[in-house]
Motif scaffolding. Structure first.
Motif, PDB file in Angstrom:
ATOM      1  N   ALA A  36      34.386  18.808  -3.646  1.00  0.00           N
ATOM      2  CA  ALA A  36      35.217  17.595  -3.588  1.00  0.00           C
ATOM      3  C   ALA A  36      36.676  17.892  -3.917  1.00  0.00           C
ATOM      4  CB  ALA A  36      34.668  16.552  -4.557  1.00  0.00           C
ATOM      5  N   SER A  37      37.040  19.162  -4.038  1.00  0.00           N
ATOM      6  CA  SER A  37      38.385  19.554  -4.471  1.00  0.00           C
ATOM      7  C   SER A  37      39.285  19.865  -3.287  1.00  0.00           C
ATOM      8  CB  SER A  37      38.313  20.793  -5.355  1.00  0.00           C
ATOM      9  OG  SER A  37      37.486  20.562  -6.453  1.00  0.00           O
ATOM     10  N   VAL A  38      40.540  19.477  -3.426  1.00  0.00           N
ATOM     11  CA  VAL A  38      41.566  19.801  -2.437  1.00  0.00           C
ATOM     12  C   VAL A  38      42.737  20.416  -3.190  1.00  0.00           C
ATOM     13  CG1 VAL A  38      43.114  18.919  -0.666  1.00  0.00           C
ATOM     14  CG2 VAL A  38      40.884  17.877  -0.988  1.00  0.00           C
ATOM     15  N   ALA A  39      43.176  21.605  -2.762  1.00  0.00           N
ATOM     16  CA  ALA A  39      44.277  22.299  -3.422  1.00  0.00           C
ATOM     17  C   ALA A  39      45.405  22.529  -2.428  1.00  0.00           C
ATOM     18  CB  ALA A  39      43.808  23.635  -3.985  1.00  0.00           C
ATOM     19  N   GLY A  92      40.441  16.378  -7.535  1.00  0.00           N
ATOM     20  CA  GLY A  92      39.028  16.153  -7.231  1.00  0.00           C
ATOM     21  C   GLY A  92      38.132  17.281  -7.681  1.00  0.00           C
ATOM     22  N   GLY A  93      36.864  16.953  -7.899  1.00  0.00           N
ATOM     23  CA  GLY A  93      35.859  17.952  -8.245  1.00  0.00           C
ATOM     24  C   GLY A  93      35.967  18.454  -9.665  1.00  0.00           C
ATOM     25  N   GLY A  94      35.223  19.517  -9.947  1.00  0.00           N
ATOM     26  CA  GLY A  94      35.216  20.137 -11.267  1.00  0.00           C
ATOM     27  C   GLY A  94      36.057  21.392 -11.275  1.00  0.00           C
ATOM     28  N   GLY A 145      34.963  24.197  -8.568  1.00  0.00           N
ATOM     29  CA  GLY A 145      35.349  23.826  -7.209  1.00  0.00           C
ATOM     30  C   GLY A 145      36.850  23.862  -7.027  1.00  0.00           C
ATOM     31  N   GLN A 146      37.594  23.437  -8.053  1.00  0.00           N
ATOM     32  CA  GLN A 146      39.051  23.471  -7.974  1.00  0.00           C
ATOM     33  C   GLN A 146      39.560  24.901  -7.882  1.00  0.00           C
ATOM     34  OE1 GLN A 146      40.764  21.253 -11.222  1.00  0.00           O
ATOM     35  NE2 GLN A 146      40.470  19.305 -10.161  1.00  0.00           N
ATOM     36  N   SER A 147      38.984  25.806  -8.695  1.00  0.00           N
ATOM     37  CA  SER A 147      39.459  27.194  -8.679  1.00  0.00           C
ATOM     38  C   SER A 147      39.159  27.863  -7.337  1.00  0.00           C
ATOM     39  CB  SER A 147      38.842  27.993  -9.828  1.00  0.00           C
ATOM     40  OG  SER A 147      37.466  28.211  -9.608  1.00  0.00           O
ATOM     41  N   GLU A 148      38.010  27.547  -6.735  1.00  0.00           N
ATOM     42  CA  GLU A 148      37.677  28.138  -5.436  1.00  0.00           C
ATOM     43  C   GLU A 148      38.525  27.538  -4.312  1.00  0.00           C
ATOM     44  OE1 GLU A 148      33.424  28.067  -4.949  1.00  0.00           O
ATOM     45  OE2 GLU A 148      33.133  29.320  -6.718  1.00  0.00           O
ATOM     46  N   ALA A 149      38.903  26.267  -4.448  1.00  0.00           N
ATOM     47  CA  ALA A 149      39.816  25.654  -3.480  1.00  0.00           C
ATOM     48  C   ALA A 149      41.194  26.309  -3.577  1.00  0.00           C
ATOM     49  CB  ALA A 149      39.918  24.148  -3.723  1.00  0.00           C
ATOM     50  N   ILE A 150      41.649  26.583  -4.799  1.00  0.00           N
ATOM     51  CA  ILE A 150      42.933  27.266  -5.006  1.00  0.00           C
ATOM     52  C   ILE A 150      42.881  28.670  -4.423  1.00  0.00           C
ATOM     53  CG2 ILE A 150      44.485  28.203  -6.768  1.00  0.00           C
ATOM     54  CD1 ILE A 150      43.701  25.767  -8.512  1.00  0.00           C
ATOM     55  N   ARG A 151      41.765  29.377  -4.649  1.00  0.00           N
ATOM     56  CA  ARG A 151      41.609  30.738  -4.118  1.00  0.00           C
ATOM     57  C   ARG A 151      41.736  30.751  -2.601  1.00  0.00           C
ATOM     58  NH1 ARG A 151      35.926  33.474  -5.097  1.00  0.00           N
ATOM     59  NH2 ARG A 151      35.386  32.106  -3.363  1.00  0.00           N
ATOM     60  N   MET A 152      41.114  29.773  -1.941  1.00  0.00           N
ATOM     61  CA  MET A 152      41.194  29.699  -0.481  1.00  0.00           C
ATOM     62  C   MET A 152      42.610  29.384  -0.019  1.00  0.00           C
ATOM     63  SD  MET A 152      39.174  27.124   1.997  1.00  0.00           S
ATOM     64  CE  MET A 152      39.072  27.416   3.730  1.00  0.00           C
ATOM     65  N   ALA A 207      31.304  24.880   2.988  1.00  0.00           N
ATOM     66  CA  ALA A 207      31.187  23.452   3.249  1.00  0.00           C
ATOM     67  C   ALA A 207      30.066  22.783   2.470  1.00  0.00           C
ATOM     68  CB  ALA A 207      30.973  23.225   4.746  1.00  0.00           C
ATOM     69  N   ARG A 208      29.386  23.517   1.572  1.00  0.00           N
ATOM     70  CA  ARG A 208      28.278  22.908   0.834  1.00  0.00           C
ATOM     71  C   ARG A 208      28.792  21.862  -0.146  1.00  0.00           C
ATOM     72  NH1 ARG A 208      25.640  28.031  -1.777  1.00  0.00           N
ATOM     73  NH2 ARG A 208      27.844  28.452  -2.015  1.00  0.00           N
ATOM     74  N   VAL A 209      28.292  20.661  -0.008  1.00  0.00           N
ATOM     75  CA  VAL A 209      28.660  19.564  -0.908  1.00  0.00           C
ATOM     76  C   VAL A 209      27.378  18.930  -1.435  1.00  0.00           C
ATOM     77  CG1 VAL A 209      30.898  19.040   0.140  1.00  0.00           C
ATOM     78  CG2 VAL A 209      28.841  17.925   0.984  1.00  0.00           C
TER      79      VAL A 209
END
Length: 128
Positions: free
Chosen positions: A12-15, A67-69, A72-79, A106-108
């Motif tokens: 649910a995270s967007v970075a 959004g998210g925990g 998820g936030q750290s992996e969104a930032i990594r991407m 895309a797993r949610v």
């Protein structure tokens, strides 16, 4: 070099990441990334793309994440960082892609269904 921006998503995270020339300062939502993510294994997610392409402490990062925990936030930032580095230099694509930093996971969480306590779990069956 002007500012390079990129977006990354996970669960649910967007970075949103803004990459500029600097001395390696990383700020996440106005705080230092070590204050925002206190766990070392989560901090590694953010620095991993720079270590992969071997360009630590050359670029400053300003990150807005929502959004998210924390995972998820750290992996969104990594991407998002990986996408920004590929915009910077196309030669970085191969090592980042081999470590799967450019792949959108895309797993949610599956939604809860009516008549059930969770997404798939059922109430205990009683024959009588």
């Amino acid at each position: 070099m002007e500012m390079i921006n990129a977006i990354g998503r996970r669960k649910a995270s967007v970075a949103r990441v803004y990459l500029t020339k600097g001395e390696g300062k990383i700020t996440v939502n106005g705080k230092d990334y070590k204050d925002y993510f206190p766990q070392p294994h989560i901090q590694y997610n953010i620095t991993a793309p720079f270590e992969t392409v071997e360009i630590e402490n050359i670029y400053d990062l300003k990150v807005n994440v929502d959004g998210g925990g924390y995972k998820g936030q750290s992996e969104a930032i990594r991407m998002a960082i990986s996408r920004a580095l590929v915009k910077l230099n196309e030669d970085f694509r191969k090592p980042l892609k081999s470590r799967k930093f450019l792949t959108r996971d895309a797993r949610v969480v599956e939604r809860k269904k009516y008549g059930k306590p969770k997404a798939r779990k059922s109430f205990q069956f009683s024959k009588r």
